[in-house]
Each structure stands twice: as C-alpha cells, then as structure tokens.
Write an enzyme that holds these catalytic residues in place. Sequence first.
Site, PDB file in Angstrom:
ATOM      1  N   ASP A 135      -0.239   0.472  10.571  1.00 10.69           N
ATOM      2  CA  ASP A 135       0.088  -0.760  11.291  1.00 10.69           C
ATOM      3  C   ASP A 135       1.496  -1.260  10.995  1.00 10.69           C
ATOM      4  O   ASP A 135       1.939  -2.241  11.582  1.00 10.69           O
ATOM      5  CB  ASP A 135      -0.930  -1.855  10.956  1.00 10.69           C
ATOM      6  CG  ASP A 135      -1.932  -2.045  12.081  1.00 10.69           C
ATOM      7  OD1 ASP A 135      -1.930  -1.222  13.005  1.00 10.69           O
ATOM      8  OD2 ASP A 135      -2.702  -3.012  12.040  1.00 10.69           O
ATOM      9  N   GLU A 190       0.859  -1.184   0.000  1.00 18.06           N
ATOM     10  CA  GLU A 190       0.000   0.000   0.000  1.00 18.06           C
ATOM     11  C   GLU A 190       0.900   1.241   0.000  1.00 18.06           C
ATOM     12  O   GLU A 190       1.158   1.828   1.058  1.00 18.06           O
ATOM     13  CB  GLU A 190      -0.918  -0.013   1.214  1.00 18.06           C
ATOM     14  CG  GLU A 190      -1.830  -1.225   1.262  1.00 18.06           C
ATOM     15  CD  GLU A 190      -2.609  -1.358   2.563  1.00 18.06           C
ATOM     16  OE1 GLU A 190      -3.676  -1.969   2.543  1.00 18.06           O
ATOM     17  OE2 GLU A 190      -2.142  -0.839   3.603  1.00 18.06           O
ATOM     18  N   ASP A 246     -15.543  -6.310   9.186  1.00 18.94           N
ATOM     19  CA  ASP A 246     -16.605  -5.376   8.826  1.00 18.94           C
ATOM     20  C   ASP A 246     -17.976  -6.038   8.858  1.00 18.94           C
ATOM     21  O   ASP A 246     -18.917  -5.531   9.490  1.00 18.94           O
ATOM     22  CB  ASP A 246     -16.331  -4.762   7.453  1.00 18.94           C
ATOM     23  CG  ASP A 246     -15.902  -5.808   6.421  1.00 18.94           C
ATOM     24  OD1 ASP A 246     -15.905  -7.011   6.742  1.00 18.94           O
ATOM     25  OD2 ASP A 246     -15.572  -5.428   5.286  1.00 18.94           O
ATOM     26  N   ASP A 286     -10.545   2.762   3.555  1.00 18.62           N
ATOM     27  CA  ASP A 286      -9.246   2.143   3.317  1.00 18.62           C
ATOM     28  C   ASP A 286      -8.310   3.173   2.706  1.00 18.62           C
ATOM     29  O   ASP A 286      -8.752   4.187   2.140  1.00 18.62           O
ATOM     30  CB  ASP A 286      -9.388   0.942   2.385  1.00 18.62           C
ATOM     31  CG  ASP A 286     -10.088  -0.226   3.062  1.00 18.62           C
ATOM     32  OD1 ASP A 286     -10.145  -0.246   4.310  1.00 18.62           O
ATOM     33  OD2 ASP A 286     -10.594  -1.119   2.345  1.00 18.62           O
ATOM     34  N   LYS A 308      -7.099  -5.533  11.137  1.00 15.68           N
ATOM     35  CA  LYS A 308      -7.747  -4.241  10.909  1.00 15.68           C
ATOM     36  C   LYS A 308      -8.738  -3.901  12.016  1.00 15.68           C
ATOM     37  O   LYS A 308      -8.869  -2.729  12.396  1.00 15.68           O
ATOM     38  CB  LYS A 308      -8.467  -4.245   9.553  1.00 15.68           C
ATOM     39  CG  LYS A 308      -9.099  -2.906   9.202  1.00 15.68           C
ATOM     40  CD  LYS A 308      -9.785  -2.962   7.848  1.00 15.68           C
ATOM     41  CE  LYS A 308     -10.514  -1.659   7.547  1.00 15.68           C
ATOM     42  NZ  LYS A 308     -11.202  -1.695   6.243  1.00 15.68           N
TER      43      LYS A 308
END
Length: 741
Positions: free
Chosen positions: A134, A105, A461, A293, A269
């Site tokens: 993280d 990412e 989620d 995100d 997450k």
Amino acid sequence: MANPITFPLHEKFLRKNTLERITELIIFFLLLTLLIYRLRFFQAQGFIWLLAFLCESWFTFNWILIMNAKWNPLVFKTFPSRLSPRINELPPVDLFVTTADPVLEPPIITVNTVLSLLALDYPANKLACYVSDDAASPVTFYSLVEAIEFAQLWVPFCKKYNIQIRAPFQYFSTIDFEDQTDVSSEFQMDSIRLQDEYSQLCRKIEAAEQNSSSFDLTSEFSAFSKIERRNHQTIVKVVWENKDNLSNGVPHLVYVSREKRPKYPHHYKAGAMNVLTRVSGVMTNSPFMLNVDCDMFANNPEIVLHAMCLLLGSDNERVAFVQCPQHFYGRLKDDPFGNGLVVIQEYVGRGIGGIQGPFYGGTGCFHRRKVIYGLSPGETKGQGQSFSTARDEALKLKFGRSSQLVKSASQTLLDLGENLNCPSYISSSVKVATQVADCSYESNTLWGTKIGWVYGSTVEDVLTGLGIHARGWRSVYCTPDPPAFLGCAPSGGPACLTQQKRWATGLLEILVSGNSPIVATIEGNLRLRQCLGYLYINTWGLRSIPELCYTILPAYCLLTNKSFLPKVSEHAFLIPSSLIVIYNLYTVSEYLRSGLSVKAWWNNQRMMRITTVTAWLFGVMSLLLKLLGISDTVFEITRKDQGNDPTDVDLGRFTFDDSPMFVPGTTLVLLHISALVLSLIGIHSQFEFRSGLGEVICSAVVLLSFLPFLKGLFGKGSYGLPTSTICKSVALVGLFIHYCR
C-alpha cells in the site's frame, strides 16, 4: 486392518472443564452477592455506593460474557498424512501478504514471510503468493525481485533436508553446526552457502533502504517514477511465474500496489484485501485463500495441509474459514507488555470454537473464496446457477465491470473445482488485474458491503468474520504443533497502546453500526451465544469507563474520609475479599496450565489495567469524535521489528512518548500517591477515620499496577515520562483534590 480411506481427516472433542465451570459460577455468585449488599445499604451511603454499584454491575455483566465464551472449549486434531488416500488432487490456494509502510514494516520482514510461504510443503503449482504494497515502494518491489533469486535456492534446500523453520532469518539465527555432530557434510556445505546468499540479500535490501533514490526508474521500475504514496496508478507485476507448472518448483509471486487517488477512500487493509481478492480472481482464482500480515511467517511447513484437513473433512460443509491463533517469536521473558495472547486464545478462543467458531483474527486465516464472494451455506449449486445465467449487467452490479472477474466469480460460486476460469499463464492477465485494482472499480458494486472484506471499521477482520457468521457459516480453530505462524509483537509503551486503541475503536464502531452482533442475531443467523461472544470483545472499549471510575474510588475515599468497601470488622468484608482471592487463584491457574509463570500472569494483569484506562479510553473518545462528525477514525500501523537484541539490558522496560494516552496513567499514579500521603499524615485526624484497610490496599494495588508510570516519573529519555505529560497530570490531580475538599 482398517481402510485408510475411512479414517477422518480430523477429530474434534470437547475439553473437560468441570472444575473451571464451578469456579466461574462461584465468582458469579459472589459478584451477585456484592450487588445485593450494595442495594441493601445504598440509601445510607449515597453517591459513592451508587458509583461502585454501577461499576460492579458492569463487571458482573462482563463476567457473564466471559463465562459464556469459555463454557464449551472445543479442540480439533488434524491428520495431514491421511489427505493423500482421501483426496485425489489437492486444491489450489492463493496466499495474500499485506504491507503498508516500508519504514514501520521493513521489507526484509516481508521478504522472510514471503520466502516461508513459497517454501511450504504443498505442491508449488497449487500455490500463488500475492504481496499487497500500500506504500507503492520501489524498495519493497526491489526486495521481492532479489528475494525470488534467493528463493530458487532456498525452496529446494528446505524440501531436500525437510527444514522445519522456513523463514531464513529465523533459521540462520538458530542453527549451530558446532553442536551437530550427526549432520552430513553436504548439508553443512549447503547451509553455509545459503547463509552467505541470505547475508548478501540482506545487504542489498539494506543498501536499497538507505539510498532508495538511486533506483534506475526505467524498464521494470518505470512504474515507480514520480510516484506519490497516496496518489498513484495501479502497479501489478509478476515477479515470478511457475510457467512449467512444476509441483516441486517455486510458486507464482505477484506484486500488487493498488491505485490510490485523493478523491477515493481506500479503506485501509480491507480495501487492500479486496483488491488482492479481485487480482487473484482473474489470475489464479484458487478456491481457498490464506491471508497473513507481512510479519507473520509460516512456522509450520505443513500448515496448508492441516487447514485442508479441516476444510475438506466430512463435516466441512459449513466451515467458512480456518483461523490459526497468533503466536510470536522473540518473546520477552514473562511477557512484560502483555502481548502474548496465549491464555485468551487457549480458553476464550477454544471456548468460542465450541459455539459457532472463533473470530476472524486478520492474519493466519484460510478462507473459502465463495464465502468471501457472499455465498450463504443454504445456497446450493442449483441456486448458484443464477450467477451464470443472469444478465451480464446484473452480475456486474455485484462484482464490477470486469467480464473476466465476473466469469471467474460465477464459476467459483458454482463450485466448478478444477474447471475454474484461470489463464494458462498469469502474466497474460496483468492488464485485467490492473483494471480490477483501480480505485474506482468498486463504485456502485457490492464490494465492501456484501462481497469481500467489509468496510466501516478499523478492525475489518472482526467485522468481516461477523458477517460470515451472521450468514450461518461456522469457523474452526487450527492449532498444530509447532504453531502455524509466528509474528513480532509490538514492544514498548507507544506501540502496544496504539494497537490496542485501534482495536478498541474498531470494535466499538462495529457495536454501534448496523452490522452489530445484536442486529446479526435478530435479523441474521448469528447464534445468541455467539452474539454474546462478540459482545465480549466489542465492549472492550466501554470497559474503560467503569474501570477508570473504580480505580479512582479508593483515592477519592482516602481524600474525603469515606469508604466504598465493607470494614474488616464486618462480615460483609468476606464478600469482596473472597472474590479477589478466588478470582486471582482462578486466573493464575489458567496461566500455569498454559505453561506460563506467575510473573507472566502479573504482567498481563498489570498491562490489562494500563491498557483499559489508556488505550481503550482513547478508543472510546475516538469513536465519540467520529459520531459527532468532528474527526474520522484512522488505521494506525504499528512498527514491526525482526527481533529483540538479547544483550540489551533495557529489554522489557516500558517506553513513553508525548502521546496524550499516557496522561490518564500518570494522573492515576500521582493521585494515589497524594491520597496515601495525605491520609498517612493525618490530614483528617480531626474527624473519625472512616476509610478502611480495603481502600488503602486498593490504592496500593493501583500503584503496583501502574509501576511503569511510577518509574517513568524518574526515568530519562524514552524511559521517562515527558514533562508536558507530568504537568498535565499534576494539574488534573490538583483540580481533583480541590474538588474533593
């Protein structure tokens, strides 16, 4: 003239779908007829008939779940312009951005998402952006520090000229002054200056990525010295603070990297989201929270206003969260990897919205903080009073040992609005924010069970949203034009299937746990039809078993000179043939009505076959290994890319690696090729050829569906199947043919 104060903030209406309902019932009737036909001739046919019957029974059950989900499509229309006459003061909103790996990412993607959020059309003194890293990466922190300098120019520029695309990389890739003769010279000069500044920002971040060891780990970077990714202290830094409380300034920006220690589970997450909730609770404590995100930038600058229309409307009392559907930028033509989700969101998403509300999708979602804190819709302010009068120790058992967090949480649950406990300057709360981000903070509390994001699944989620619905709350779909958020979809085979495997594994974890929708319906306030909606997605992984068996059946029949379908000469042949024709026409019409092409429909159908017997099958295997105590499930991060190169001639080609997930697809291709070849050369010529046209057609359709694997047998590099995968598949096919003979 009507008083604007009386105008509703939103309107809702049921979409007419009479023809769709009739078609769905016809398909259901044909499925039942096929099952009855199987039962009538079961004794004469034996094992193959039984296997086909079991598979078709599952398909029928799955179709019932789909019909239930699509039956009452509900559409909401919002009116942000009506907020000012109705709402005296807009409520504060905390914005959460999560990232976990600076390689998969890239920080520039996170930076663009953050910049788009900082530039939203909402009072800057009502917004605060929190970025969870993280990976505890100094590069990510450095990127945010540099980005906030650019934000001082970018945010005023966007609001001055009412720029609609507020992610810089997307804006500068679409603007073309040569085709704009009606723009002012001042706008052109400002745009060119901003483009140069953004290019410099990109170069700085790229240089930092290439030489991350060159940071001077002193002063503000000292916290990153001798850092280990999975073993480090908490890092909370206020990158920017709107100290003057300016409504037209730049919102707060806070960097958070929670503490991680080997002996403490960090819950992926979900754990990061709970830390952001606690950190924001002692800093700004806004009554509403948006989580996205790192790759989902704000595409509609008024999205917070649209969400407030749904959360502050006249019938908002039971609305827990507002979910925006996922849309993607840089999409390849006709969606070759089946990532679009356009049709499933348009029909299943809106249909579930007509029951108890859409599922929580993990990104692009606005939450009420009091709901995340465990409040149920039946609890009134009077009942909430117990949070402020109960003994301090009892409160700490729920929210942890931080007195500041306990106080702010109790005030949130009391719905005190503007009197929420917030410090004058968020920088004064860094010490307590660091405390609530400790890895041991949640010990002996309700975080992760009754409070916050729920632990126990790699799809935190859906599990969290299920718990909210089980308490009796509703949710709402928000679909403004243009779309609220845009993200990047995974491309290539490995990334797509890795994501699907994680989804299948996590959804099955929920199904077999004490938090399953069945338990929530029996013991909680989850509606029966909403339970069926959850079962539709929770059983995705289980679908792989009947799908795989049914895919193998045509090849088995060709190899053994048997049949599992009626012959063309029989009247019963009309049942499966009508079913196939009507179902495909029905699904094609959904794609055409959604503005997609027939090729996009075929690509999605093809990818669904591939995903089911590869990623979802391995999702089932992962869950079995977890239940047997052999290994635990792992949250696998998919690679994020900022966009596709339109000049790349290989865009859309399926890619492979040495993952075992590619073995089932390769095996099926080799099996059906072998079955067709052996049947054509007349290996069974000494017997009556009982396999009919149906089996040959089905086998050919399987090969067409797995065409990327067929091409992979002859491809090279990442576009070719690894030799190890082919060898494993050849061995499996050989064993299968030997068994058949």
